[in-house]
Design an enzyme around this catalytic site. Structure first.
Site, short mmCIF file in Angstrom:
data_model
loop_
_atom_site.label_atom_id
_atom_site.label_comp_id
_atom_site.label_asym_id
_atom_site.label_seq_id
_atom_site.Cartn_x
_atom_site.Cartn_y
_atom_site.Cartn_z
N HIS A 73 43.94 14.19 19.27
CA HIS A 73 43.33 14.92 18.16
C HIS A 73 43.39 16.41 18.44
O HIS A 73 43.46 16.84 19.59
CB HIS A 73 41.90 14.46 17.86
CG HIS A 73 40.91 14.57 18.99
ND1 HIS A 73 40.28 15.76 19.31
CD2 HIS A 73 40.42 13.66 19.87
CE1 HIS A 73 39.45 15.55 20.32
NE2 HIS A 73 39.52 14.28 20.70
N ASP A 75 41.17 18.75 17.02
CA ASP A 75 39.90 19.47 16.90
C ASP A 75 39.09 19.39 18.19
O ASP A 75 39.32 18.52 19.03
CB ASP A 75 39.08 18.95 15.70
CG ASP A 75 38.77 17.46 15.79
OD1 ASP A 75 39.64 16.69 16.21
OD2 ASP A 75 37.62 17.07 15.44
N ASP A 105 39.33 17.32 26.48
CA ASP A 105 39.14 16.52 25.25
C ASP A 105 39.64 17.29 24.06
O ASP A 105 38.86 17.97 23.41
CB ASP A 105 37.65 16.17 25.14
CG ASP A 105 37.35 15.31 23.93
OD1 ASP A 105 38.28 14.71 23.39
OD2 ASP A 105 36.17 15.24 23.52
N GLU A 137 38.54 14.40 14.48
CA GLU A 137 38.15 13.25 15.31
C GLU A 137 36.70 13.38 15.73
O GLU A 137 35.95 12.40 15.76
CB GLU A 137 39.06 13.17 16.54
CG GLU A 137 38.92 11.86 17.32
CD GLU A 137 37.83 11.87 18.38
OE1 GLU A 137 37.53 10.79 18.92
OE2 GLU A 137 37.25 12.94 18.68
N GLU A 138 36.31 14.61 16.07
CA GLU A 138 34.99 14.84 16.67
C GLU A 138 33.84 14.67 15.68
O GLU A 138 32.69 14.69 16.06
CB GLU A 138 34.92 16.23 17.31
CG GLU A 138 35.88 16.42 18.48
CD GLU A 138 35.50 15.61 19.73
OE1 GLU A 138 34.50 14.87 19.68
OE2 GLU A 138 36.21 15.72 20.74
N GLU A 165 42.68 9.94 25.11
CA GLU A 165 41.33 10.45 25.42
C GLU A 165 41.11 10.38 26.93
O GLU A 165 41.68 9.52 27.61
CB GLU A 165 40.26 9.58 24.73
CG GLU A 165 40.19 9.75 23.23
CD GLU A 165 39.49 11.03 22.79
OE1 GLU A 165 38.84 11.69 23.63
OE2 GLU A 165 39.61 11.36 21.60
N HIS A 360 32.94 17.98 25.88
CA HIS A 360 31.83 18.56 25.11
C HIS A 360 30.90 19.43 25.97
O HIS A 360 29.90 19.94 25.47
CB HIS A 360 30.99 17.48 24.39
CG HIS A 360 31.80 16.57 23.51
ND1 HIS A 360 31.24 15.67 22.65
CD2 HIS A 360 33.14 16.43 23.35
CE1 HIS A 360 32.19 15.01 22.00
NE2 HIS A 360 33.35 15.46 22.42
ZN LIG Z 1 38.33 13.39 22.13
#
Ligand SMILES: [Zn+2]
Length: 387
Positions: A73, A75, A105, A137-138, A165, A360
Site C-alpha cells: 500500500h 499510504d 509499513d 489501506e490504513e 506487510e 505506526h
Molecule cells: Zn501496512
C-alpha cells in the site's frame, strides 16, 4: 534506459511523498508511473471516487497465467502528536536502521517490488511479475478491492499474491478479519425527574455496549474451532473504543454515538457479525420505540476486512516458504489486504520486511538487514519466475 535505482534509493523517493491516508497519493503514483514507463511498462491506475487518490498495478514479463503478485500500500499513518527525532519524511540511516514514516509499513516492500523491475526484465521471465500498490489501506483497506477487481479483469490470473506487510520475512498464512460500525442511538429528551417518559440514548447505548461484553464472554467460553485455535485470543472479539453523547446530568440524552468493532477469526465473516449486531440492535430499538416511536438506533458500516484463512496446499504459502526458507506456522491479529486477494480467488500470504511493532510508531524504522533480506527474497522470486 533510465538510471538504475536501488531499493534503498527508491525508498528515499517514496518516503519523501507524505502520503498520509487523508491526503492525496497522486504525486507518488505519478512518480511510480514514470519510473515504470522508463522501462517501457504501462501501469494501470484505479482512481478513487473523487479522483484524489489512486491505486496502481502493472505487469512485467509475458502476458500469461501463473505469475506472482507483489502487493503493497502507498499510504501511511499520520505523524501528528508523535515525538520524532528525525524528519519523518526523509529516510535517515543510523546504526543500521532506516528511520522514516512508512519505511517499515510498508514503503520498504513497495521499493523492493519496484527495484525488481529491471532485474525481472533482464532475467527473461517465463511467468509475469505483477505489482499492485493500493491507496487507503490504513483507513480500513478501502482502496484494494477495486484494484484487485480490475487486475482480475485485465491481467492473466496470478498463481500467488504476496502481501508485503511487515512480518520479518516470515510466512504469515492467516489473520483475523475486522468489521467496524458507527452506531448512533437517538433518544428522546425529558427532565431526568420524569425519565420514564423519555428515552436516554446513553443508557440504551450502554445496553448495546454491555452486549459486546457478553459476546466476548460467550466467545471466550466456547471451544475454539480448529481455524480459530491458532489465534491469540482464539475467538472473535467485540470492542467499543470511543463514546460521545448527552448534554447535562439531568436531561435524558438525545444522542449517543460510538463505534462497535469486531475482529473475527477465519471461518467467520464480517457480514455474519453485522447480522448478529443488527439483531441485537433491533431488539433494543423495539423497546425504545415502545416508549417513543421516533427514537431508534442507526448502524452504519465503516469498514470490513475479510480474514485471511490458512489454505490447504496453498500455492502462495509453498512459494513463500521456498523463497524464505521459513517453515514455521505464523498467524497475526492485524488485518491486511491478503484476505481481500484471497476472497477474490487468489492464493495469498503475508510476507514482508520489518517488524510490525515498528508500524505506526514515532521513529518508525526498517533495519538495513531486513531490507537486504527482502532483496534476497525478491531475487530468488525472479529466478523462480525465469525458470
Ligand atoms: Zn501496512
Amino acid at each position: 534506459m533510465p538510471q538504475l535505482l536501488s531499493a534503498r534509493q527508491i525508498l528515499d523517493r517514496l518516503v519523501a511523498f507524505p502520503t498520509i491516508s487523508r491526503d492525496s497519493n497522486l504525486a507518488l503514483v505519478d512518480w511510480v508511473e514514470e519510473y515504470l514507463a522508463g522501462y517501457g511498462i504501462t501501469a494501470t491506475r484505479v482512481p478513487n471516487e473523487d479522483g484524489t487518490k489512486a491505486s496502481l498495478f502493472a505487469q512485467v514479463g509475458p502476458d500469461v497465467a501463473g505469475g506472482v503478485i507483489l502487493s503493497g500500500h502507498t499510504d501511511v499513518v499520520p505523524v501528528e502528536g508523535q515525538a520524532w527525532d528525525t524528519d519523518p519524511f526523509v529516510v535517515t540511516e543510523r546504526d543500521g536502521r532506516l528511520y522514516g514514516r512508512g519505511t517499515c509499513d510498508m514503503k520498504g516492500f513497495d521499493a523492493l517490488a519496484l527495484a525488481a523491475v529491471p532485474k525481472a526484465l533482464a532475467a527473461g521471465l517465463k511467468r509475469p511479475l505483477q505489482i499492485a500498490l493500493s491507496h487507503d489501506e490504513e483507513v480500513g483497506c478501502v482502496g484494494a478491492p477495486a484494484m484487485i477487481d480490475r487486475m482480475r479483469r485485465d491481467l492473466p490470473p496470478a498463481a500467488a499474491a504476496l502481501i508485503g506487510e511487515p512480518s520479518m520475512m516470515k510466512v504469515v498464512t492467516g489473520h483475523k478479519g475486522s468489521a467496524g460500525f458507527r452506531t448512533h442511538v437517538r433518544g428522546f429528551e425529558v427532565h431526568s425527574s420524569i425519565l420514564d417518559q423519555g428515552v436516554n440514548a446513553i443508557m440504551q447505548g450502554a445496553r448495546l455496549i454491555d452486549w459486546c461484553n457478553a459476546v466476548n464472554a460467550r466467545n471466550r467460553a466456547a471451544d475454539p474451532s480448529a481455524l480459530a485455535a491458532i489465534f491469540e485470543p482464539p475467538y472473535t472479539t467485540a470492542h467499543v473504543g470511543q463514546i460521545t453523547g448527552g448534554t447535562a446530568h439531568n436531561i435524558t440524552a438525545k444522542d449517543c454515538i460510538f463505534p462497535v468493532d469486531f475482529r473475527c477469526v477465519p471461518g467467520e465473516t464480517p457480514d455474519q457479525w453485522e447480522e448478529i449486531l443488527r439483531t441485537e440492535v433491533a431488539r433494543i430499538e423495539a423497546e425504545m420505540q415502545a416508549i417513543r416511536p421516533e427514537t431508534g438506533i442507526e448502524v452504519t458500516p465503516s469498514f470490513a476486512i475479510p480474514p485471511l484463512r490458512p489454505e490447504t496446499d496453498g500455492a502462495a504459502e509453498a512459494l513463500a516458504r521456498r523463497l524464505s526458507g521459513d517453515n514455521a506456522t505464523h498467524v497475526v491479529s492485524y488485518g491486511t489486504e491478503a484476505g481481500q486477494f484471497q476472497e477474490r480467488g487468489y492464493s495469498a500470504v503475508v510476507c514482508g520486511p520489518g517488524d510490525i511493532a515498528q508500524a505506526h510508531q514515532p521513529n518508525e524504522f526498517l533495519s538495513v538487514e531486513q531490507l537486504h533480506a527482502g532483496e534476497r527474497f525478491i531475487d530468488r522470486l525472479i529466478d523462480a519466475l525465469a525458470e
